[in-house]
Scaffold this motif. Structure first.
Motif, PDB file in Angstrom:
ATOM      1  N   ASP A 245       0.821  -1.211   0.000  1.00 45.73           N
ATOM      2  CA  ASP A 245       0.000   0.000   0.000  1.00 45.73           C
ATOM      3  C   ASP A 245       0.857   1.265   0.000  1.00 45.73           C
TER       4      ASP A 245
ATOM      5  N   ASP B 105       0.915   3.234  -3.316  1.00 46.59           N
ATOM      6  CA  ASP B 105      -0.275   3.907  -3.844  1.00 46.59           C
ATOM      7  C   ASP B 105       0.069   5.304  -4.370  1.00 46.59           C
TER       8      ASP B 105
ATOM      9  N   THR C  98      -1.013  -8.706  -6.115  1.00 48.44           N
ATOM     10  CA  THR C  98      -2.126  -8.086  -6.824  1.00 48.44           C
ATOM     11  C   THR C  98      -3.468  -8.736  -6.495  1.00 48.44           C
TER      12      THR C  98
ATOM     13  N   TRP D  49      -3.639  -4.425  -1.966  1.00 47.51           N
ATOM     14  CA  TRP D  49      -3.542  -3.958  -3.355  1.00 47.51           C
ATOM     15  C   TRP D  49      -4.894  -3.446  -3.854  1.00 47.51           C
ATOM     16  N   LYS D  50      -5.926  -4.247  -3.641  1.00 46.54           N
ATOM     17  CA  LYS D  50      -7.250  -3.888  -4.154  1.00 46.54           C
ATOM     18  C   LYS D  50      -7.835  -2.642  -3.502  1.00 46.54           C
ATOM     19  N   ASN D  51      -7.354  -2.311  -2.297  1.00 44.51           N
ATOM     20  CA  ASN D  51      -7.849  -1.125  -1.599  1.00 44.51           C
ATOM     21  C   ASN D  51      -7.055   0.144  -1.913  1.00 44.51           C
TER      22      ASN D  51
ATOM     23  N   ASP E  41      -6.019   3.417  -3.801  1.00 45.91           N
ATOM     24  CA  ASP E  41      -6.828   4.359  -4.571  1.00 45.91           C
ATOM     25  C   ASP E  41      -6.621   4.188  -6.073  1.00 45.91           C
TER      26      ASP E  41
ATOM     27  N   VAL F 276      -5.933   1.532  -7.716  1.00 48.03           N
ATOM     28  CA  VAL F 276      -6.654   0.339  -8.177  1.00 48.03           C
ATOM     29  C   VAL F 276      -8.148   0.625  -8.246  1.00 48.03           C
ATOM     30  N   LYS F 277      -8.684   1.206  -7.202  1.00 49.84           N
ATOM     31  CA  LYS F 277     -10.123   1.493  -7.156  1.00 49.84           C
ATOM     32  C   LYS F 277     -10.539   2.497  -8.227  1.00 49.84           C
ATOM     33  N   ASN F 278      -9.631   3.362  -8.618  1.00 48.24           N
ATOM     34  CA  ASN F 278      -9.942   4.372  -9.632  1.00 48.24           C
ATOM     35  C   ASN F 278      -9.600   3.930 -11.057  1.00 48.24           C
ATOM     36  N   GLY F 279      -9.166   2.674 -11.181  1.00 50.12           N
ATOM     37  CA  GLY F 279      -8.832   2.167 -12.518  1.00 50.12           C
ATOM     38  C   GLY F 279      -7.593   2.807 -13.115  1.00 50.12           C
ATOM     39  N   LYS F 280      -6.651   3.195 -12.252  1.00 51.69           N
ATOM     40  CA  LYS F 280      -5.442   3.862 -12.708  1.00 51.69           C
ATOM     41  C   LYS F 280      -4.190   3.025 -12.451  1.00 51.69           C
TER      42      LYS F 280
END
Length: 325
Positions: A255, A258, A279, A284-286, A288, A290-294
């Motif tokens: 993290d 990020d 991944t 990882w999934k949390n 920002d 990743v959550k924003n598709g960036k």
């Protein structure tokens, strides 16, 4: 928007006029730039290298390169080496290089353990490499052919390229390449919204490496220079990178990587490099990014291992494609 490119494959043909003009201008000059002979195939120039001054032919014809940066430089400048070492990848020569450009180049062994007998058999008139890679083999290599070594690889790639160009007698072409790269950088920065918007976008580069910790790349490496040229921001974590190169973490601290945008590549097996584990984790999934598709997976051979203007040109294109939505 159509981005400008120096088009390495066309470089040699484009620059013939400039080279011819330089050659004509030099005729009759008493300044031979350190040559032993003012004309003919035996004319030489003196190149300043990490191992001292080295005399090389003004127009070497049989070049051997011992690392990926030197291979990129030679091909970018329109010179096909007679021999090259291969990287530790299944493709041998890095896969971002056009197959027609590397076809016919003799493989002279793995990068860190070049086959000196195979190199000698090619009867080279110039060898290009770096001290950090092959400084311990300099005496042996120099007996085979004039050997031009830069001090290091990676971060000083632009300076190293100029040394390669001087050794190859391709200074005019090198200027065209550098100018074309600068134009391409400016186009990408403009396409991404201009300098202020670009600077406000923080980008991290993460590399999963088999047999090592996960690397969050700092500001003193090849890819960092390209991000800096475009003007992209970098998160504070990059300032903690050892020697500016990388800040290494375990999957349990991913993290820390990020950012607004995260690019990642993998060297080796995805499972053994901890890519699969990392991944797939909640950390990882949390993030920002990743959550924003960036988050964008990129080719390690291109983004990390290539180290040259041909690779950089392709990376700029991928930055544009990823970040302009």
């Amino acid at each position: 928007m159509t981005l400008r490119s120096f088009r390495p494959r066309a470089l040699a043909a484009v620059s013939l006029t400039a080279v011819a003009a330089l050659t004509l201008a030099a005729c009759g000059s008493s300044d031979d730039s350190g040559s032993d002979s003012a004309s003919g195939s035996d004319a030489t120039r003196t190149v300043k290298t990490a191992m001292g001054d080295v005399k090389v032919k003004k127009a070497p014809q049989r070049v051997v390169v011992l690392d990926t940066a030197e291979l990129d430089s030679a091909l970018t400048l329109g010179v096909k080496p007679v021999g090259a070492t291969h990287a530790d990848v299944t493709s041998g020569f890095l896969n971002y290089l056009p197959k027609d450009q590397v076809a016919g180049i003799e493989d002279v062994g793995q990068m860190m353990t070049p086959n000196l007998e195979a190199i000698a058999g090619l009867k080279p008139d110039l060898i290009l490499t770096s001290k950090i890679r092959h400084g311990d083999k300099y005496a042996e290599l120099s007996k085979i052919a004039p050997t031009v070594m830069t001090e290091n690889t990676g971060y000083p790639w632009k300076e190293n390229f100029q040394v390669h160009a001087e050794a190859l007698g391709k200074e005019a072409e090198a200027k065209m390449v550098a100018d074309g790269y600068a134009d391409h950088v400016a186009d990408v920065t403009k396409a991404l919204g201009g300098k202020e918007k670009v600077a406000a976008t923080e980008v991290n580069m993460v590399r999963f490496v088999e047999g090592a910790d996960i690397r969050i790349y700092g500001k003193k490496n090849y890819i960092a220079t390209i991000l800096a040229d475009v003007g992209l921001g970098r998160p504070a974590i990059t300032d903690q990178a050892k020697d500016g190169f990388s800040y290494d973490v375990s999957p349990e601290k991913i993290d820390l990587a990020d950012a607004d945008v995260v690019f990642h590549s993998t060297y080796g097996d995805p499972k053994k490099s901890k890519e699969t584990e990392t991944t797939g984790s909640g950390l990882w999934k949390n993030m920002d990014a990743v959550k924003n598709g960036k988050v964008f997976a990129v080719d390690d051979q291109l983004w990390i291992q290539g180290i040259g203007y041909t690779a950089a040109d392709k990376i700029l294109g991928e930055l544009h494609k990823s970040l302009v939505k």
